[in-house]
Design an enzyme around this catalytic site. Sequence first.
Site, PDB file in Angstrom:
ATOM      1  N   HIS A   1      76.891  64.048  67.965  1.00 23.58           N
ATOM      2  CA  HIS A   1      76.482  62.727  67.479  1.00 23.58           C
ATOM      3  C   HIS A   1      75.515  62.868  66.298  1.00 23.58           C
ATOM      4  CE1 HIS A   1      75.063  58.480  68.040  1.00 23.58           C
ATOM      5  NE2 HIS A   1      73.939  59.001  67.571  1.00 23.58           N
ATOM      6  N   GLU A   2      74.507  63.707  66.439  1.00 23.69           N
ATOM      7  CA  GLU A   2      73.518  63.882  65.377  1.00 23.69           C
ATOM      8  C   GLU A   2      74.133  64.594  64.174  1.00 23.69           C
ATOM      9  OE1 GLU A   2      70.990  62.128  65.552  1.00 23.69           O
ATOM     10  OE2 GLU A   2      70.760  61.779  67.693  1.00 23.69           O
TER      11      GLU A   2
ATOM     12  N   HIS B   1      75.579  61.999  62.105  1.00 23.68           N
ATOM     13  CA  HIS B   1      74.618  61.369  61.197  1.00 23.68           C
ATOM     14  C   HIS B   1      74.416  62.216  59.946  1.00 23.68           C
ATOM     15  CE1 HIS B   1      73.504  57.907  63.497  1.00 23.68           C
ATOM     16  NE2 HIS B   1      73.097  58.604  64.535  1.00 23.68           N
TER      17      HIS B   1
END
Length: 137
Positions: free
Chosen positions: A67-68, A71
């Site tokens: 998920h990060e 980003h």
Amino acid sequence: MDELINNLIKKYKTNCPFEISRALGIHIRFMNLGTGTKGLYYRKLRRRFIVIHNELPVEWQRFVCAHELGHDRLHKGINRFFLEENSYFAPGKLERQANAFAIQLLTANTAPEQDESHQGYYQRLGIPPEVRLFLQD
């Protein structure tokens, strides 16, 4: 997003978010982030960091890293926190995009086996149960 993920996997020969992050020069740290924060991504002095809550189960650590990483790849220049706000998917376009990135990365180059349910497929790939609740069967 599909092309971005496919290019990462092709270049680094893995869909492991930890290996890809390290290969991209992103520093991964584990620490207690308290309740409500699973992970965060930030940049400081041209260095990029993914911080993952150290008390999460392994499958969650993997998902949060993916998920990060999403980003980092999709939202350059924006520091993001993976927050738990009344559900496991925090609201907002950027969070939904990072979740989609994580799911696509972690399921890349695999398909459900014959007669395997989607829930069974996600379980086999280590997608956390709370995330699987939001995926279509």
